[in-house]
Scaffold this motif. Structure first.
Motif, mmCIF file in Angstrom:
data_model
loop_
_atom_site.group_PDB
_atom_site.id
_atom_site.type_symbol
_atom_site.label_atom_id
_atom_site.label_comp_id
_atom_site.label_asym_id
_atom_site.label_seq_id
_atom_site.Cartn_x
_atom_site.Cartn_y
_atom_site.Cartn_z
ATOM 1 N N TRP A 18 -44.313 -26.618 -43.527
ATOM 2 C CA TRP A 18 -44.748 -25.450 -43.250
ATOM 3 C C TRP A 18 -44.159 -24.535 -44.283
ATOM 4 O O TRP A 18 -45.036 -23.597 -44.619
ATOM 5 N N ILE A 19 -42.943 -24.508 -44.530
ATOM 6 C CA ILE A 19 -42.322 -23.364 -45.430
ATOM 7 C C ILE A 19 -42.820 -23.637 -46.919
ATOM 8 O O ILE A 19 -43.101 -22.497 -47.503
ATOM 9 N N LYS A 28 -54.736 -27.137 -41.920
ATOM 10 C CA LYS A 28 -55.165 -28.225 -40.866
ATOM 11 C C LYS A 28 -55.740 -27.557 -39.700
ATOM 12 O O LYS A 28 -56.716 -28.394 -39.047
ATOM 13 N N THR A 29 -55.268 -26.433 -39.248
ATOM 14 C CA THR A 29 -55.983 -25.817 -37.936
ATOM 15 C C THR A 29 -57.430 -25.687 -37.993
ATOM 16 O O THR A 29 -58.238 -26.047 -37.496
ATOM 17 N N ILE A 30 -57.542 -24.890 -39.401
ATOM 18 C CA ILE A 30 -59.188 -24.493 -39.452
ATOM 19 C C ILE A 30 -59.960 -25.902 -39.715
ATOM 20 O O ILE A 30 -60.994 -25.759 -39.176
ATOM 21 N N GLY A 81 -76.591 -32.605 -25.757
ATOM 22 C CA GLY A 81 -77.746 -32.218 -24.766
ATOM 23 C C GLY A 81 -77.328 -30.762 -24.628
ATOM 24 O O GLY A 81 -77.188 -29.831 -25.359
ATOM 25 N N ASP A 82 -77.111 -30.233 -23.393
ATOM 26 C CA ASP A 82 -77.026 -28.875 -22.846
ATOM 27 C C ASP A 82 -75.569 -28.682 -22.728
ATOM 28 O O ASP A 82 -75.184 -27.918 -22.125
ATOM 29 N N HIS A 83 -74.688 -29.432 -23.262
ATOM 30 C CA HIS A 83 -73.244 -29.252 -23.270
ATOM 31 C C HIS A 83 -72.690 -29.237 -24.649
ATOM 32 O O HIS A 83 -72.974 -29.780 -25.841
ATOM 33 N N GLY A 84 -71.907 -27.954 -24.951
ATOM 34 C CA GLY A 84 -71.122 -27.820 -26.148
ATOM 35 C C GLY A 84 -69.887 -27.416 -26.093
ATOM 36 O O GLY A 84 -69.207 -26.893 -25.155
ATOM 37 N N GLU A 85 -68.941 -27.736 -27.081
ATOM 38 C CA GLU A 85 -67.600 -27.196 -27.026
ATOM 39 C C GLU A 85 -67.275 -27.055 -28.644
ATOM 40 O O GLU A 85 -67.695 -27.864 -29.381
ATOM 41 N N LEU A 86 -66.205 -26.233 -28.751
ATOM 42 C CA LEU A 86 -65.420 -26.189 -29.783
ATOM 43 C C LEU A 86 -64.098 -26.542 -29.618
ATOM 44 O O LEU A 86 -63.188 -26.135 -28.926
ATOM 45 N N VAL A 87 -63.731 -27.729 -30.500
ATOM 46 C CA VAL A 87 -62.400 -28.444 -30.317
ATOM 47 C C VAL A 87 -61.485 -28.116 -31.393
ATOM 48 O O VAL A 87 -62.081 -27.684 -32.323
ATOM 49 N N GLY A 88 -60.279 -28.153 -31.254
ATOM 50 C CA GLY A 88 -59.260 -28.003 -32.196
ATOM 51 C C GLY A 88 -58.137 -29.007 -32.157
ATOM 52 O O GLY A 88 -58.239 -29.747 -31.049
ATOM 53 N N ARG A 89 -57.213 -28.905 -32.930
ATOM 54 C CA ARG A 89 -55.979 -29.635 -32.839
ATOM 55 C C ARG A 89 -55.157 -29.318 -31.687
ATOM 56 O O ARG A 89 -55.301 -28.444 -31.127
ATOM 57 N N ILE A 135 -61.821 -18.236 -37.305
ATOM 58 C CA ILE A 135 -61.039 -18.500 -38.851
ATOM 59 C C ILE A 135 -60.737 -17.147 -39.226
ATOM 60 O O ILE A 135 -59.673 -17.292 -39.879
ATOM 61 N N ALA A 136 -61.642 -16.227 -39.157
ATOM 62 C CA ALA A 136 -61.477 -14.986 -39.822
ATOM 63 C C ALA A 136 -60.083 -14.430 -39.164
ATOM 64 O O ALA A 136 -59.348 -13.763 -39.879
ATOM 65 N N ASN A 137 -60.067 -14.422 -38.102
ATOM 66 C CA ASN A 137 -59.027 -13.572 -37.217
ATOM 67 C C ASN A 137 -57.773 -14.491 -37.633
ATOM 68 O O ASN A 137 -56.514 -13.763 -37.666
#
Length: 152
Positions: free
Chosen positions: A85-86, A33-35, A44-52, A20-22
């Protein structure tokens, strides 16, 4: 290890914050929306960072849709998406011209060859940190097991 989910959550949340900072530092934030789409999921022992979808565009940009086969990939009402977007960016541009340019030449980021400083450079740091933290815990547990098994 019961610590694994906690470590994964902490490290993936830290990764999310660095991305987010970058993203903000690069001036890419329009609607947010992306943030908002970036979520950490731990199971459990599985982790993920998901995005659009098309999250990779943060670094690669959008390539052109030059031929008829690729034109099918142009979103419905693409002009409206560009117009929004504009507005979100507070720019004074012609949405039709921008949409045409993206469809035929790709986004400016894509035309400039992309970048690797939004998330690509952060992932190895996160993997290294997770590995180091888990290694310390694993090392302590193995040491405890050895000590328990060597006591008379």
């Amino acid at each position: 290890m019961k610590e694994t989910p906690l470590i994964l959550r902490e490290e993936l949340e830290a990764l999310r914050e660095r991305i987010i900072a970058n993203h903000r530092e690069a001036g890419q934030v329009a609607s947010g929306k992306t943030i908002q789409s970036m979520q950490v999921h731990i199971d459990g022992d599985h982790g993920e960072l998901v995005g659009r979808p098309r999250f990779f565009n943060l670094e690669q940009g959008e390539p052109p849709w030059r031929n008829a086969a690729n034109m099918k990939g142009v979103p419905i009402a693409f002009h409206d998406i560009i117009e929004k977007w504009i507005q979100d960016k507070g720019l004074n541009l012609n949405a039709w011209a921008v949409a045409y340019k993206i469809i035929h030449e790709g986004t400016k980021l894509h035309r400039q060859g992309g970048r690797a400083d939004i998330y690509s450079n952060e992932i190895p740091k996160t993997l290294e940190s997770i590995s180091q933290r888990l290694l310390v815990i694993y090392d302590m547990q193995v040491t405890e097991m050895i000590q328990l098994n060597t006591k008379p």
